[in-house]
Design a protein around this motif. Sequence first.
Motif, PDB file in Angstrom:
ATOM      1  N   VAL A 212       0.758  -1.287   0.101  1.00  0.00           N
ATOM      2  CA  VAL A 212      -0.228   0.153   0.302  1.00  0.00           C
ATOM      3  C   VAL A 212       0.975   1.106  -0.042  1.00  0.00           C
ATOM      4  O   VAL A 212       1.670   1.401   1.092  1.00  0.00           O
ATOM      5  N   LYS A 213       0.443   2.111  -0.798  1.00  0.00           N
ATOM      6  CA  LYS A 213       1.602   3.414  -0.491  1.00  0.00           C
ATOM      7  C   LYS A 213       0.272   4.193  -0.334  1.00  0.00           C
ATOM      8  O   LYS A 213      -0.679   4.588  -0.879  1.00  0.00           O
ATOM      9  N   ALA A 214       1.358   5.863  -0.202  1.00  0.00           N
ATOM     10  CA  ALA A 214      -0.315   6.793   0.015  1.00  0.00           C
ATOM     11  C   ALA A 214       1.184   7.848   0.200  1.00  0.00           C
ATOM     12  O   ALA A 214       2.252   8.260   0.762  1.00  0.00           O
ATOM     13  N   TYR A 215       0.622   9.044  -0.613  1.00  0.00           N
ATOM     14  CA  TYR A 215       1.143  10.582  -0.165  1.00  0.00           C
ATOM     15  C   TYR A 215       0.178  11.639   0.549  1.00  0.00           C
ATOM     16  O   TYR A 215      -0.791  12.215   0.324  1.00  0.00           O
ATOM     17  N   VAL A 216       1.529  11.684   1.921  1.00  0.00           N
ATOM     18  CA  VAL A 216       0.478  12.950   2.553  1.00  0.00           C
ATOM     19  C   VAL A 216       1.097  13.950   2.849  1.00  0.00           C
ATOM     20  O   VAL A 216       2.265  14.251   2.336  1.00  0.00           O
ATOM     21  N   GLN A 217       0.381  15.108   1.672  1.00  0.00           N
ATOM     22  CA  GLN A 217       0.191  16.207   1.901  1.00  0.00           C
ATOM     23  C   GLN A 217       0.297  17.012   3.338  1.00  0.00           C
ATOM     24  O   GLN A 217      -1.073  17.398   2.798  1.00  0.00           O
ATOM     25  N   GLY A 218       1.001  18.486   2.958  1.00  0.00           N
ATOM     26  CA  GLY A 218       0.389  18.723   4.607  1.00  0.00           C
ATOM     27  C   GLY A 218       1.262  20.757   3.890  1.00  0.00           C
ATOM     28  O   GLY A 218       2.060  20.464   3.716  1.00  0.00           O
ATOM     29  N   ARG A 219       0.027  21.582   4.221  1.00  0.00           N
ATOM     30  CA  ARG A 219       0.657  22.503   3.967  1.00  0.00           C
ATOM     31  C   ARG A 219      -0.157  23.531   4.917  1.00  0.00           C
ATOM     32  O   ARG A 219      -0.834  24.547   4.594  1.00  0.00           O
ATOM     33  N   GLY A 220       0.191  23.325   6.047  1.00  0.00           N
ATOM     34  CA  GLY A 220      -0.564  23.616   7.197  1.00  0.00           C
ATOM     35  C   GLY A 220      -0.069  25.080   8.122  1.00  0.00           C
ATOM     36  O   GLY A 220       1.236  25.028   8.396  1.00  0.00           O
ATOM     37  N   ALA A 235       3.632  24.841   6.952  1.00  0.00           N
ATOM     38  CA  ALA A 235       4.992  23.690   7.401  1.00  0.00           C
ATOM     39  C   ALA A 235       4.763  23.055   5.929  1.00  0.00           C
ATOM     40  O   ALA A 235       3.687  22.677   5.070  1.00  0.00           O
ATOM     41  N   THR A 236       5.877  22.246   5.311  1.00  0.00           N
ATOM     42  CA  THR A 236       5.436  22.227   4.011  1.00  0.00           C
ATOM     43  C   THR A 236       5.668  20.233   4.688  1.00  0.00           C
ATOM     44  O   THR A 236       7.115  19.665   4.641  1.00  0.00           O
ATOM     45  N   TRP A 237       5.032  19.150   4.021  1.00  0.00           N
ATOM     46  CA  TRP A 237       5.408  17.738   4.659  1.00  0.00           C
ATOM     47  C   TRP A 237       4.951  17.375   3.014  1.00  0.00           C
ATOM     48  O   TRP A 237       3.845  17.717   2.653  1.00  0.00           O
ATOM     49  N   ASP A 238       5.520  16.758   2.481  1.00  0.00           N
ATOM     50  CA  ASP A 238       5.033  15.989   1.441  1.00  0.00           C
ATOM     51  C   ASP A 238       6.150  14.227   1.958  1.00  0.00           C
ATOM     52  O   ASP A 238       7.444  14.040   1.551  1.00  0.00           O
ATOM     53  N   ILE A 239       4.938  13.340   1.922  1.00  0.00           N
ATOM     54  CA  ILE A 239       5.822  12.335   2.924  1.00  0.00           C
ATOM     55  C   ILE A 239       4.772  11.641   1.982  1.00  0.00           C
ATOM     56  O   ILE A 239       4.212  10.821   2.103  1.00  0.00           O
TER      57      ILE A 239
END
Length: 261
Positions: A212-220, A235-239
């Motif tokens: 299973v793959k997923a992209y956690v994108q955060g720009r909070g 914040a920049t999350w590209d996980i």
Amino acid sequence: PTLPPRAMWPFSLAAALVLGAVEVSSSPLLGGGLRPKVDPETWQVWSPSTTFLQEFHSWNDEPADEMLVWCKAFIPATNTSNVVQVNGRPAVPLELPGIHLPLPGYAGQCAAIDGRDWAPDNPYRSGRPSDSRFGAYLKVSGSSVDSHATCGFSHNYCCRKGGCPSSAFGEQTCGPMHCPDSDMRVRRLRCYTEDWAEGIDCSQANGTILAVKAYVQGRGGDPCVHPLGVPSPKATWDIGIVMFPTKRRVMLTGYVDDAPA
């Protein structure tokens, strides 16, 4: 490690990628910068290479009834800002960098911080995180796949002993507020089964889920800090998370940008 905060913004984020007893295969490279390192519209996180199947079969079979990977971003109790106590709550003054003058419109105010430390035994697995500014998780239980990303709460308090222009010491001046939940999201959630074809919608997966793959994108950002109408840095999350439930393995990739810190 805890990233040192930029003095203007009491927003030191420590992204905890806590994996419990899962064996981890990942690059140790984490770096920050002024811009994201990936294109969020095209980044696919991971795809099995032509040689991957051979590597996959070389791993020992260790099926897991449930696998959970979670990420938390929190403002810790120990950082380079001047942490003060407001009615027993840890907080940091809202000041301009280096000169200890208040941000315009925030005289005598402090931003509440999470005041915590690493907590690998306290996973994030549902709802809105109560001890973090942001949170995300990916969970696999048998043939069920669940994921979520969202924002925690922010608060400001009057922390000047003589009081603030419109509030007394200890009174809440902002919050509880959270960034728009659309700023934190899980994208490109895909599952792989026996044929290792291109990842498919996990709700349509039949048979054993092998990956299973997923992209956690955060720009909070912090909705309680916007001097002169200027919002706080985001914040920049590209996980990228890839889980292999039958092998009890996880791969992490991507970037957590420390520019807001």
